[in-house]
Design a protein around this motif. Sequence first.
Motif, PDB file in Angstrom:
ATOM      1  N   PRO A  11       0.810  -1.221   0.000  1.00 50.29           N
ATOM      2  CA  PRO A  11       0.000   0.000   0.000  1.00 50.29           C
ATOM      3  C   PRO A  11       0.845   1.273   0.000  1.00 50.29           C
ATOM      4  N   SER A  12       1.978   1.243   0.701  1.00 48.20           N
ATOM      5  CA  SER A  12       2.827   2.428   0.788  1.00 48.20           C
ATOM      6  C   SER A  12       3.430   2.800  -0.562  1.00 48.20           C
ATOM      7  N   PHE A  13       3.544   1.825  -1.454  1.00 46.51           N
ATOM      8  CA  PHE A  13       4.101   2.073  -2.786  1.00 46.51           C
ATOM      9  C   PHE A  13       3.008   2.182  -3.844  1.00 46.51           C
ATOM     10  N   HIS A  14       2.061   1.270  -3.820  1.00 42.47           N
ATOM     11  CA  HIS A  14       1.044   1.207  -4.862  1.00 42.47           C
ATOM     12  C   HIS A  14      -0.149   2.126  -4.614  1.00 42.47           C
ATOM     13  N   GLY A  15      -0.414   2.476  -3.353  1.00 40.00           N
ATOM     14  CA  GLY A  15      -1.615   3.245  -3.046  1.00 40.00           C
ATOM     15  C   GLY A  15      -2.827   2.340  -3.022  1.00 40.00           C
ATOM     16  N   VAL A  59       8.849   4.909 -16.830  1.00 40.31           N
ATOM     17  CA  VAL A  59       8.064   3.814 -17.417  1.00 40.31           C
ATOM     18  C   VAL A  59       8.006   2.633 -16.459  1.00 40.31           C
ATOM     19  N   LEU A  60       9.130   2.287 -15.865  1.00 43.19           N
ATOM     20  CA  LEU A  60       9.147   1.171 -14.909  1.00 43.19           C
ATOM     21  C   LEU A  60       8.197   1.445 -13.750  1.00 43.19           C
ATOM     22  N   GLU A  61       8.293   2.632 -13.175  1.00 40.91           N
ATOM     23  CA  GLU A  61       7.410   2.986 -12.061  1.00 40.91           C
ATOM     24  C   GLU A  61       5.947   2.954 -12.493  1.00 40.91           C
ATOM     25  N   GLN A  62       5.683   3.446 -13.692  1.00 44.53           N
ATOM     26  CA  GLN A  62       4.325   3.474 -14.245  1.00 44.53           C
ATOM     27  C   GLN A  62       3.750   2.074 -14.362  1.00 44.53           C
ATOM     28  N   PHE A  63       4.533   1.151 -14.888  1.00 41.30           N
ATOM     29  CA  PHE A  63       4.067  -0.227 -15.018  1.00 41.30           C
ATOM     30  C   PHE A  63       3.818  -0.856 -13.647  1.00 41.30           C
ATOM     31  N   LEU A  64       4.753  -0.694 -12.732  1.00 43.97           N
ATOM     32  CA  LEU A  64       4.617  -1.333 -11.424  1.00 43.97           C
ATOM     33  C   LEU A  64       3.414  -0.783 -10.662  1.00 43.97           C
ATOM     34  N   LYS A  65       3.238   0.523 -10.700  1.00 43.76           N
ATOM     35  CA  LYS A  65       2.092   1.100 -10.004  1.00 43.76           C
ATOM     36  C   LYS A  65       0.784   0.811 -10.739  1.00 43.76           C
ATOM     37  N   GLY A  66       0.895   0.455 -12.026  1.00 42.34           N
ATOM     38  CA  GLY A  66      -0.286   0.095 -12.805  1.00 42.34           C
ATOM     39  C   GLY A  66      -0.679  -1.362 -12.675  1.00 42.34           C
ATOM     40  N   GLU A  88      19.306   1.405 -11.771  1.00 38.63           N
ATOM     41  CA  GLU A  88      19.254   2.829 -11.434  1.00 38.63           C
ATOM     42  C   GLU A  88      17.830   3.260 -11.104  1.00 38.63           C
ATOM     43  N   ALA A  89      16.865   2.718 -11.838  1.00 38.27           N
ATOM     44  CA  ALA A  89      15.461   3.079 -11.597  1.00 38.27           C
ATOM     45  C   ALA A  89      14.990   2.599 -10.228  1.00 38.27           C
ATOM     46  N   PHE A  90      15.395   1.390  -9.841  1.00 37.40           N
ATOM     47  CA  PHE A  90      15.003   0.880  -8.524  1.00 37.40           C
ATOM     48  C   PHE A  90      15.421   1.864  -7.430  1.00 37.40           C
ATOM     49  N   LYS A  91      16.624   2.419  -7.578  1.00 32.91           N
ATOM     50  CA  LYS A  91      17.134   3.356  -6.571  1.00 32.91           C
ATOM     51  C   LYS A  91      16.490   4.727  -6.717  1.00 32.91           C
ATOM     52  N   ALA A  92      16.447   5.244  -7.956  1.00 34.03           N
ATOM     53  CA  ALA A  92      15.939   6.605  -8.173  1.00 34.03           C
ATOM     54  C   ALA A  92      14.476   6.746  -7.769  1.00 34.03           C
ATOM     55  N   LYS A  93      13.701   5.692  -7.979  1.00 30.47           N
ATOM     56  CA  LYS A  93      12.268   5.732  -7.694  1.00 30.47           C
ATOM     57  C   LYS A  93      11.910   5.088  -6.351  1.00 30.47           C
ATOM     58  N   ASN A  94      12.934   4.680  -5.607  1.00 29.48           N
ATOM     59  CA  ASN A  94      12.697   4.033  -4.304  1.00 29.48           C
ATOM     60  C   ASN A  94      11.701   2.886  -4.419  1.00 29.48           C
ATOM     61  N   ILE A  95      11.944   2.022  -5.392  1.00 30.81           N
ATOM     62  CA  ILE A  95      11.034   0.903  -5.640  1.00 30.81           C
ATOM     63  C   ILE A  95      11.371  -0.247  -4.700  1.00 30.81           C
ATOM     64  N   PRO A  96      10.448  -0.659  -3.863  1.00 27.67           N
ATOM     65  CA  PRO A  96      10.737  -1.742  -2.909  1.00 27.67           C
ATOM     66  C   PRO A  96      10.986  -3.066  -3.637  1.00 27.67           C
ATOM     67  N   ARG A  97      11.973  -3.817  -3.191  1.00 24.15           N
ATOM     68  CA  ARG A  97      12.285  -5.108  -3.812  1.00 24.15           C
ATOM     69  C   ARG A  97      11.101  -6.044  -3.759  1.00 24.15           C
ATOM     70  N   GLN A  98      10.277  -5.952  -2.738  1.00 28.80           N
ATOM     71  CA  GLN A  98       9.141  -6.865  -2.594  1.00 28.80           C
ATOM     72  C   GLN A  98       8.058  -6.617  -3.636  1.00 28.80           C
ATOM     73  N   GLN A 133      25.160  -7.137 -10.087  1.00 20.37           N
ATOM     74  CA  GLN A 133      25.814  -5.855  -9.828  1.00 20.37           C
ATOM     75  C   GLN A 133      25.121  -4.727 -10.582  1.00 20.37           C
ATOM     76  N   ARG A 134      24.800  -4.957 -11.867  1.00 23.18           N
ATOM     77  CA  ARG A 134      24.120  -3.917 -12.636  1.00 23.18           C
ATOM     78  C   ARG A 134      22.732  -3.618 -12.079  1.00 23.18           C
ATOM     79  N   LEU A 135      22.042  -4.670 -11.677  1.00 25.65           N
ATOM     80  CA  LEU A 135      20.680  -4.506 -11.155  1.00 25.65           C
ATOM     81  C   LEU A 135      20.664  -3.959  -9.727  1.00 25.65           C
ATOM     82  N   GLY A 136      21.777  -4.072  -9.030  1.00 27.74           N
ATOM     83  CA  GLY A 136      21.820  -3.633  -7.646  1.00 27.74           C
ATOM     84  C   GLY A 136      21.015  -4.529  -6.727  1.00 27.74           C
ATOM     85  N   LEU A 137      20.952  -5.817  -7.069  1.00 29.54           N
ATOM     86  CA  LEU A 137      20.166  -6.786  -6.300  1.00 29.54           C
ATOM     87  C   LEU A 137      21.047  -7.902  -5.762  1.00 29.54           C
TER      88      LEU A 137
END
Length: 354
Positions: A11-15, A59-66, A88-98, A133-137
């Motif tokens: 909920p904190s990410f998706h609303g 775009v990544l954030e848009q898809f995940l929240k969609g 980079e997007a995971f970090k820039a957009k504070n996208i939770p790994r879960q 390493q590239r994915l930061g995961l």
Amino acid sequence: MNRVNLRTYLPSFHGCQEDDAMKYRKLGNTDMEVSYLGFGASSLGSCFRSTNDQEGYDVLEQFLKGGVNFIDTSPWYGHGKSERVLGEAFKAKNIPRQSFYIATKVGRYLPEPSKMFDFSYERTLASVEESLQRLGLTYVDIIQAHDVEFAPSLEVVLEETLPALQKVKDEGKARYIGITGYPLSVLKEIVERSSVKIDTVLTYCRYSMNDTALLEYKDFFTSRGVGIINASPTSMGLLTNRGPPDWHPAALYTPHIVDACKKASEYCIAEQVDISRLALHFSLEQPDCATCLISTASQENAQKNLEVVSDPLNKKERKVLEDVRERFMKSLNNSHWEGFEKTALLKAQESESR
């Protein structure tokens, strides 16, 4: 299943998502319920056009929240760029790994014919480390052998690549193992022969309006508990108004497929119906495919794809879809370009070595 009941819903990410139209399906015998519309991140590697990294983040954030919760990438896409932009997007957009499941690949790397594929044990292990390493995961959900039909032999995949992936899984760097490729018979043979458990198969252009050959194999895969990932509902541009790019294997080797799809597109234009929308709906409606991957680095196109989920075909569009299948696609009889690309690669490798 409603998104609010998924482990990937936060909920904190998706609303609030009370009216979410996205559907979710079990991916084989894995523990993943994945969105039936998945994000193929090849576009973030500028595989189709020059792209803006920042828009890729959006775009990544848009898809995940969609409602999309499944991402597929590879070191081949932009030769590492797709994975880098995702990281980079995971970090820039504070996208939770879960909030997402992610799959990447091993085996296909560089554009030079002699350096394009390497399915060896050592390179496979190194590739996974590079991808993480590239994915930061610290782990990916699925690690896949990429386009296995291009291996020197299936023995290399069975005796080197897959055992290496099992080691990766045992070390906790991947949760499941998959294979990808275009020839369905090759995917079937590997699943049959492998001593390493295959959890997923990914194929492309094999369940679309012009080619439904996947239907001949789905019972085999589902009986083995193997999750099916379908990619490219527009058959890499065949089922669009602009047509396929010059590098498309059908354009190079099987022009009769291009011709049939062009006639179908012209018919749809005359009927004022979007052939790409028909193609996406057609692929999404196959229940045995857990997810169908689409790729874009454009927010406008991402929104159009998300809207398809909540906007079913109307009566006219259904009729045009039936007409297209009967008038233009039936005579193709699942025509394909199996074998042509590998033959061309071998010739290019021979020429390069001279």
